[in-house]
Design an enzyme around this catalytic site. Sequence first.
Site, PDB file in Angstrom:
ATOM      1  CB  THR A 214      -0.860  -0.010   1.281  1.00 18.23           C
ATOM      2  OG1 THR A 214      -1.803  -1.063   1.157  1.00 18.23           O
ATOM      3  CG2 THR A 214      -1.587   1.306   1.515  1.00 18.23           C
ATOM      4  NE  ARG A 242     -10.498  -5.331   3.762  1.00 19.04           N
ATOM      5  CZ  ARG A 242      -9.373  -4.632   3.785  1.00 19.04           C
ATOM      6  NH1 ARG A 242      -8.930  -4.045   2.702  1.00 19.04           N
ATOM      7  NH2 ARG A 242      -8.685  -4.511   4.893  1.00 19.04           N
ATOM      8  CB  VAL A 243     -14.310  -0.723   1.783  1.00 22.77           C
ATOM      9  CG1 VAL A 243     -13.597   0.621   1.883  1.00 22.77           C
ATOM     10  CG2 VAL A 243     -15.141  -0.778   0.501  1.00 22.77           C
ATOM     11  N   GLY A 266      -1.333  -1.589   6.691  1.00 19.30           N
ATOM     12  CA  GLY A 266      -1.383  -2.814   7.488  1.00 19.30           C
ATOM     13  C   GLY A 266      -2.771  -3.398   7.399  1.00 19.30           C
ATOM     14  CB  THR A 267      -4.408  -6.043   9.359  1.00 19.65           C
ATOM     15  OG1 THR A 267      -3.253  -6.839   9.127  1.00 19.65           O
ATOM     16  CG2 THR A 267      -5.650  -6.894   9.213  1.00 19.65           C
ATOM     17  N   GLY A 268      -6.154  -3.418   7.606  1.00 20.52           N
ATOM     18  CA  GLY A 268      -7.043  -2.267   7.705  1.00 20.52           C
ATOM     19  C   GLY A 268      -8.141  -2.395   8.735  1.00 20.52           C
TER      20      GLY A 268
HETATM   21  N1  ASP Z   1      -4.429  -1.104   4.948  1.00 19.07           N
HETATM   22  C1  ASP Z   1      -4.673  -1.731   3.679  1.00 19.07           C
HETATM   23  C2  ASP Z   1      -6.033  -2.363   3.732  1.00 19.07           C
HETATM   24  O1  ASP Z   1      -6.372  -2.981   4.731  1.00 19.07           O
HETATM   25  C3  ASP Z   1      -3.672  -2.764   3.306  1.00 19.07           C
HETATM   26  C4  ASP Z   1      -2.230  -2.443   3.581  1.00 19.07           C
HETATM   27  O2  ASP Z   1      -1.910  -1.343   3.976  1.00 19.07           O
HETATM   28  O3  ASP Z   1      -1.367  -3.327   3.390  1.00 19.07           O
HETATM   29  O4  ASP Z   1      -6.756  -2.295   2.768  1.00 19.07           O
END
Ligand code: ASP
Length: 351
Positions: A214, A242-243, A266-268
Amino acid sequence: MPTMKSILFVFTLLFSGMALRAAASAPPAMANHPIAIVMHGGAGTILRKDMTPQMEARYRASLKTALQTGYAVLKKGGTSLDAVQAAIQVLEDSPLFNAGKGAVFTHDGKNQMDAAIMDGKSMRAGAVADVQHIRNPIALARLVMEKTPHVLLVADGAEKFAQSQGMQLMPAGYFYTKPRWQELQRALQAEKRGRKSLALEENYPGTTAQGFGTVGAVAVDRYGNIAAGTSTGGLTNKLDGRVGDSPIPGDGTYANNLTCGASGTGTGEYYMELNLTKDVSDLMEYRGWSLKRAVDYEIHDKLVKFGGENSGGLIALDRQGEIVTAFNTAGMYRGYIDTHGNLVVKIFRDE
Ligand code: ASP
């Protein structure tokens, strides 16, 4: 009969009125606020052993080009919004990053991209989610902010709006890259073996550095205005529709001249539930914390206590151009050009 004095008075009034109007419409010519830009290109289990020197060099070079592109805009007196957009577009066009070309694939094998941009001066934001044919989602997010009364447009509606603004739709194949496709195949295999559906790195060992990417940027311009932006393909193997956090103001992207600008990666899902970037700003505004203290608390304390150990990172910058990067993963593609013009690019934790 008007006297000379009264004629002069009327002229003075007229000219000062014109000068005032001109001043209101143009950016202040002498503005000389310190400028800076910080970027990330995703956080995750990014380890030296998983990367060839050639690959590492390509990532570093791309980050450097993106930073220099954004900085050049700031240097010539452009706005932080323009700088953030220009810098992000460089990485959206690179197949290395999970944004624009090179976006990850959903469970159904599609590229569904999210992006947001926010202006710290007006605190207006624009965002798009689940777009599948937009080369530069960050540019479309900017148009949503500037040309509509809305904040977030999704899927077909967002693409219809893009066309109405003269933006060309790309064929879905433009976004395809082999490594991302293989990453999805590995995730699907792992899922068959009974793992969870989201491509969280701990659920899918083997996705390693490729699973991330990202992109985000935060900048402060000569006028002292902060802007932030984030663009992503989301998570590999995400469910259709999914958003994530990236296009949600206050979650993955936030800017407020009073406090800071920030972009997460990261894990949004964690970032959304914690309203993470807004939380950083709130700690500064309501508790008077420094930017560093607020960011460190969110990434290394709050997020971890919430179960988000090894889940991501954040870049942020305040009005003085103070830059903070933090992550609780093994690495984060990141870099900045500070107020002294120093350019720094880093990938691993130990540098
Ligand atoms: N934060 C982003 C999402 O969850 C993914 C990422 O940053 O790696 O869509």
